[in-house]
Design a protein around this motif. Sequence first.
Motif, PDB file in Angstrom:
ATOM      1  N   LEU A  92       0.815  -1.217   0.000  1.00  0.00           N
ATOM      2  CA  LEU A  92       0.000   0.000   0.000  1.00  0.00           C
ATOM      3  C   LEU A  92       0.848   1.266   0.000  1.00  0.00           C
ATOM      4  O   LEU A  92       0.321   2.366  -0.055  1.00  0.00           O
ATOM      5  N   VAL A  93       2.168   1.107   0.117  1.00  0.00           N
ATOM      6  CA  VAL A  93       3.048   2.287   0.144  1.00  0.00           C
ATOM      7  C   VAL A  93       3.584   2.538  -1.264  1.00  0.00           C
ATOM      8  O   VAL A  93       4.225   1.675  -1.857  1.00  0.00           O
ATOM      9  N   LEU A  94       3.313   3.736  -1.785  1.00  0.00           N
ATOM     10  CA  LEU A  94       3.824   4.090  -3.114  1.00  0.00           C
ATOM     11  C   LEU A  94       5.118   4.892  -3.002  1.00  0.00           C
ATOM     12  O   LEU A  94       6.012   4.780  -3.830  1.00  0.00           O
ATOM     13  N   GLY A  95       5.188   5.731  -1.974  1.00  0.00           N
ATOM     14  CA  GLY A  95       6.381   6.558  -1.812  1.00  0.00           C
ATOM     15  C   GLY A  95       6.523   6.972  -0.366  1.00  0.00           C
ATOM     16  O   GLY A  95       5.583   6.838   0.419  1.00  0.00           O
ATOM     17  N   LEU A  96       7.697   7.432  -0.013  1.00  0.00           N
ATOM     18  CA  LEU A  96       7.855   7.941   1.360  1.00  0.00           C
ATOM     19  C   LEU A  96       9.049   8.878   1.461  1.00  0.00           C
ATOM     20  O   LEU A  96       9.886   8.962   0.552  1.00  0.00           O
ATOM     21  N   GLU A  97       9.066   9.579   2.572  1.00  0.00           N
ATOM     22  CA  GLU A  97      10.184  10.457   2.896  1.00  0.00           C
ATOM     23  C   GLU A  97      10.741   9.981   4.238  1.00  0.00           C
ATOM     24  O   GLU A  97       9.974   9.654   5.142  1.00  0.00           O
ATOM     25  N   ALA A  98      12.048   9.928   4.338  1.00  0.00           N
ATOM     26  CA  ALA A  98      12.646   9.468   5.597  1.00  0.00           C
ATOM     27  C   ALA A  98      13.891  10.288   5.880  1.00  0.00           C
ATOM     28  O   ALA A  98      14.502  10.854   4.971  1.00  0.00           O
ATOM     29  N   VAL A  99      14.243  10.348   7.148  1.00  0.00           N
ATOM     30  CA  VAL A  99      15.463  11.049   7.546  1.00  0.00           C
ATOM     31  C   VAL A  99      16.460   9.998   8.024  1.00  0.00           C
ATOM     32  O   VAL A  99      16.127   9.135   8.848  1.00  0.00           O
ATOM     33  N   LEU A 100      17.665  10.070   7.470  1.00  0.00           N
ATOM     34  CA  LEU A 100      18.702   9.096   7.822  1.00  0.00           C
ATOM     35  C   LEU A 100      19.411   9.526   9.110  1.00  0.00           C
ATOM     36  O   LEU A 100      19.223  10.650   9.596  1.00  0.00           O
ATOM     37  N   ALA A 101      20.251   8.645   9.620  1.00  0.00           N
ATOM     38  CA  ALA A 101      20.845   8.867  10.948  1.00  0.00           C
ATOM     39  C   ALA A 101      21.616  10.179  11.056  1.00  0.00           C
ATOM     40  O   ALA A 101      21.645  10.804  12.118  1.00  0.00           O
ATOM     41  N   ASP A 102      22.231  10.613   9.948  1.00  0.00           N
ATOM     42  CA  ASP A 102      23.028  11.851  10.030  1.00  0.00           C
ATOM     43  C   ASP A 102      22.205  13.094   9.701  1.00  0.00           C
ATOM     44  O   ASP A 102      22.749  14.193   9.586  1.00  0.00           O
ATOM     45  N   GLY A 103      20.890  12.914   9.504  1.00  0.00           N
ATOM     46  CA  GLY A 103      20.032  14.075   9.219  1.00  0.00           C
ATOM     47  C   GLY A 103      19.708  14.234   7.738  1.00  0.00           C
ATOM     48  O   GLY A 103      18.890  15.076   7.372  1.00  0.00           O
ATOM     49  N   THR A 104      20.325  13.425   6.878  1.00  0.00           N
ATOM     50  CA  THR A 104      20.028  13.511   5.445  1.00  0.00           C
ATOM     51  C   THR A 104      18.564  13.166   5.191  1.00  0.00           C
ATOM     52  O   THR A 104      18.061  12.173   5.729  1.00  0.00           O
ATOM     53  N   VAL A 105      17.892  13.988   4.372  1.00  0.00           N
ATOM     54  CA  VAL A 105      16.494  13.696   4.030  1.00  0.00           C
ATOM     55  C   VAL A 105      16.456  12.917   2.716  1.00  0.00           C
ATOM     56  O   VAL A 105      16.974  13.378   1.694  1.00  0.00           O
ATOM     57  N   LEU A 106      15.857  11.724   2.777  1.00  0.00           N
ATOM     58  CA  LEU A 106      15.681  10.901   1.579  1.00  0.00           C
ATOM     59  C   LEU A 106      14.225  11.051   1.167  1.00  0.00           C
ATOM     60  O   LEU A 106      13.332  10.493   1.797  1.00  0.00           O
ATOM     61  N   SER A 107      13.979  11.846   0.121  1.00  0.00           N
ATOM     62  CA  SER A 107      12.596  12.079  -0.292  1.00  0.00           C
ATOM     63  C   SER A 107      12.309  11.254  -1.528  1.00  0.00           C
ATOM     64  O   SER A 107      12.924  11.453  -2.571  1.00  0.00           O
ATOM     65  N   SER A 108      11.391  10.334  -1.414  1.00  0.00           N
ATOM     66  CA  SER A 108      11.082   9.412  -2.497  1.00  0.00           C
ATOM     67  C   SER A 108       9.562   9.286  -2.559  1.00  0.00           C
ATOM     68  O   SER A 108       9.010   8.217  -2.396  1.00  0.00           O
ATOM     69  N   MET A 109       8.910  10.453  -2.768  1.00  0.00           N
ATOM     70  CA  MET A 109       7.442  10.537  -2.631  1.00  0.00           C
ATOM     71  C   MET A 109       6.741  10.157  -3.941  1.00  0.00           C
ATOM     72  O   MET A 109       5.870  10.880  -4.434  1.00  0.00           O
ATOM     73  N   ASN A 110       7.094   9.011  -4.479  1.00  0.00           N
ATOM     74  CA  ASN A 110       6.475   8.502  -5.706  1.00  0.00           C
ATOM     75  C   ASN A 110       4.958   8.350  -5.534  1.00  0.00           C
ATOM     76  O   ASN A 110       4.495   7.920  -4.476  1.00  0.00           O
ATOM     77  N   GLN A 111       4.191   8.681  -6.608  1.00  0.00           N
ATOM     78  CA  GLN A 111       2.729   8.527  -6.514  1.00  0.00           C
ATOM     79  C   GLN A 111       2.195   7.496  -7.495  1.00  0.00           C
ATOM     80  O   GLN A 111       0.999   7.290  -7.576  1.00  0.00           O
ATOM     81  N   MET A 112       3.118   6.906  -8.284  1.00  0.00           N
ATOM     82  CA  MET A 112       2.642   5.995  -9.326  1.00  0.00           C
ATOM     83  C   MET A 112       2.729   4.543  -8.874  1.00  0.00           C
ATOM     84  O   MET A 112       3.559   4.180  -8.055  1.00  0.00           O
ATOM     85  N   LEU A 113       1.868   3.730  -9.507  1.00  0.00           N
ATOM     86  CA  LEU A 113       1.901   2.291  -9.236  1.00  0.00           C
ATOM     87  C   LEU A 113       3.155   1.686  -9.872  1.00  0.00           C
ATOM     88  O   LEU A 113       3.722   0.712  -9.371  1.00  0.00           O
ATOM     89  N   LYS A 114       3.565   2.265 -10.979  1.00  0.00           N
ATOM     90  CA  LYS A 114       4.732   1.732 -11.690  1.00  0.00           C
ATOM     91  C   LYS A 114       5.857   2.750 -11.670  1.00  0.00           C
ATOM     92  O   LYS A 114       5.652   3.908 -12.057  1.00  0.00           O
ATOM     93  N   ASN A 115       7.025   2.314 -11.229  1.00  0.00           N
ATOM     94  CA  ASN A 115       8.201   3.179 -11.283  1.00  0.00           C
ATOM     95  C   ASN A 115       9.429   2.300 -11.099  1.00  0.00           C
ATOM     96  O   ASN A 115       9.815   1.979  -9.983  1.00  0.00           O
ATOM     97  N   ASN A 116      10.014   1.907 -12.198  1.00  0.00           N
ATOM     98  CA  ASN A 116      11.166   1.005 -12.135  1.00  0.00           C
ATOM     99  C   ASN A 116      12.473   1.730 -12.427  1.00  0.00           C
ATOM    100  O   ASN A 116      13.406   1.142 -12.954  1.00  0.00           O
ATOM    101  N   ALA A 117      12.536   3.009 -12.103  1.00  0.00           N
ATOM    102  CA  ALA A 117      13.741   3.784 -12.380  1.00  0.00           C
ATOM    103  C   ALA A 117      14.777   3.560 -11.267  1.00  0.00           C
ATOM    104  O   ALA A 117      14.847   4.309 -10.300  1.00  0.00           O
ATOM    105  N   GLY A 118      15.513   2.494 -11.406  1.00  0.00           N
ATOM    106  CA  GLY A 118      16.569   2.226 -10.421  1.00  0.00           C
ATOM    107  C   GLY A 118      16.043   1.551  -9.167  1.00  0.00           C
ATOM    108  O   GLY A 118      14.923   1.024  -9.144  1.00  0.00           O
ATOM    109  N   TYR A 119      16.841   1.570  -8.107  1.00  0.00           N
ATOM    110  CA  TYR A 119      16.468   0.886  -6.859  1.00  0.00           C
ATOM    111  C   TYR A 119      15.188   1.486  -6.280  1.00  0.00           C
ATOM    112  O   TYR A 119      14.982   2.699  -6.328  1.00  0.00           O
ATOM    113  N   ASP A 120      14.391   0.627  -5.681  1.00  0.00           N
ATOM    114  CA  ASP A 120      13.165   1.092  -5.019  1.00  0.00           C
ATOM    115  C   ASP A 120      13.530   1.376  -3.552  1.00  0.00           C
ATOM    116  O   ASP A 120      13.371   0.530  -2.673  1.00  0.00           O
ATOM    117  N   LEU A 121      14.027   2.578  -3.305  1.00  0.00           N
ATOM    118  CA  LEU A 121      14.648   2.861  -1.998  1.00  0.00           C
ATOM    119  C   LEU A 121      13.667   2.860  -0.825  1.00  0.00           C
ATOM    120  O   LEU A 121      14.069   2.659   0.314  1.00  0.00           O
TER     121      LEU A 121
END
Length: 459
Positions: free
Chosen positions: A160-189
């Motif tokens: 049920l998760v299409l995308g998300l945003e997360a903060v890594l241990a050192d404070g880096t923001v990983l924004s991966s707010m995909n909204q599509m059902l299909k997205n095969n552009a590289g690793y699905d982080l």
Amino acid sequence: MSDVLQALIDALGEDGVMHGEAVADRATSYWDAAPTQAVAVLRPRSTAEVSTALAICHRFGQPVVTQGGLTGCVQGAVASRQEVILSLERMNAIEAIDAVGGTATVQAGVTLQALQEAARAQDLLFALDLGARGSCTIGGNVATNAGGINVLRYGMMRALVLGLEAVLADGTVLSSMNQMLKNNAGYDLKQLMIGTEGTLGIVTRVVVRLHPLPSSCNAALVALESFDQVTTLLSRMQRDLAGTLSAYEVMWNEYFQASTEPGAHRAPMDRDYPFYVMLQAEGADAAADSARFERLLEDAFEAGLIVDAVVPKSESERRALWELRENFEAMLHGRTTFLYDVSLPIREMAGYVAEVRANIAERWPQARCIVFGHMADGNLHLFVQPEADGAAHADSDAAVYGPLRSRHGSVSAEHGIGTEKMDWLGVCRSEVEIGMMRALKQALDPKGLLNPGRIFTAG
Ligand SMILES: Cc1cc2nc3c(=O)[nH]c(=O)nc-3n(C[C@H](O)[C@H](O)[C@H](O)COP(=O)(O)OP(=O)(O)OC[C@H]3O[C@@H](n4cnc5c(N)ncnc54)[C@H](O)[C@@H]3O)c2cc1C
């Protein structure tokens, strides 16, 4: 006051950092009313504030434990005196619902129930559902890859998760707010954050998938005399309900007895049948769906598959039947109880339950061993209620987890590992798998600051 606490207060403000007595005023978790222990409780309002807080903790080498709704069953969110808690409780906005695309964008601290209700108001369904819906959060659901009662039809949280945003241990923001059902552009982080119990990052925002809201709902509580009948009925219902079967919850007799004992729920049928199943189908054609559901129940009676059934005549009757399965607080009250959440192939379940019961009876002849669960997903819950003694928990764990090994089962179907199941991870994960988990942890959180000592120990 320590330097790290002062730096956190400077960055988040006094109302963003609870410390001192205010920390102890909070309960440890849903399961434990004891006072919370922690250096402080951080209550950021945005991803940027989470990032700032983690950057500070990283600089000071300060371990951080993430908290959502605190309903988790494996103590993963329970902090120690040396840890800082980061709670998502103030990040509870539903940012957007896209009715055309079938998505919702939410902050991680929104409760599951709030999202379900917001979706329903737009004739949409957020399909994850579980008993803790009023308290558990979407971030916690992501971190634990929560399951619940609709997995059979809609999958676990991961689906049920299409995308998300997360903060890594050192404070880096990983924004991966995909909204599509299909997205095969590289690793699905996003998968790095789903089911990893907050050990690789703190989830701050999530894009989830919504489904059309079913307009018909048919449910029944049925009684059966053997486990073979339980599996045969499941196969039939899956085939004949053509993909609309959404729940198939089995309860062994001891569960039903305990659920309907004095002071708990009213028994809607005889309490002595060996098995009970709560099943539910949801569709889009109220008249045709209920006619088909009733006909299938009649066929099951005629075939001798079920021996008794209660079909609710109203929404309140349907909810009352679900209470029997979902509200088990009364049977836990005042008793030492060890909770388990295992999975194994359905064909192995009857033998597995018999072996666990024999193990428990040998150790504690008077113990209760209550079994129920999301059987169609291969998932059983067990409550072991032994006579309390010092070694009880470890002995009970051995009785329940040992028989999984030869059956290729898992020590955690839904709840994760946390700190509670760490010693048993090797029952269902190889050295190579655990080594790969450690390598990912080392790559993303080399100082080991996020939820340290959960799932596995460092090194
Ligand atoms: C009555 C009851 C019924 C339940 N039924 C089910 C069920 O059917 N299926 C099921 O799967 N579970 C069930 N659970 C367990 C629990 O509700 C789930 O594990 C839920 O997903 C936990 O969410 P939470 O917000 O309470 O997380 P918490 O308990 O606060 O945290 C759980 C874990 O996730 C981490 N975490 C929390 N939020 C974040 C975040 N934003 N980013 C990173 N990590 C985070 C925590 O550090 C911890 O390791 C049930 C619990 C109860 C009390």
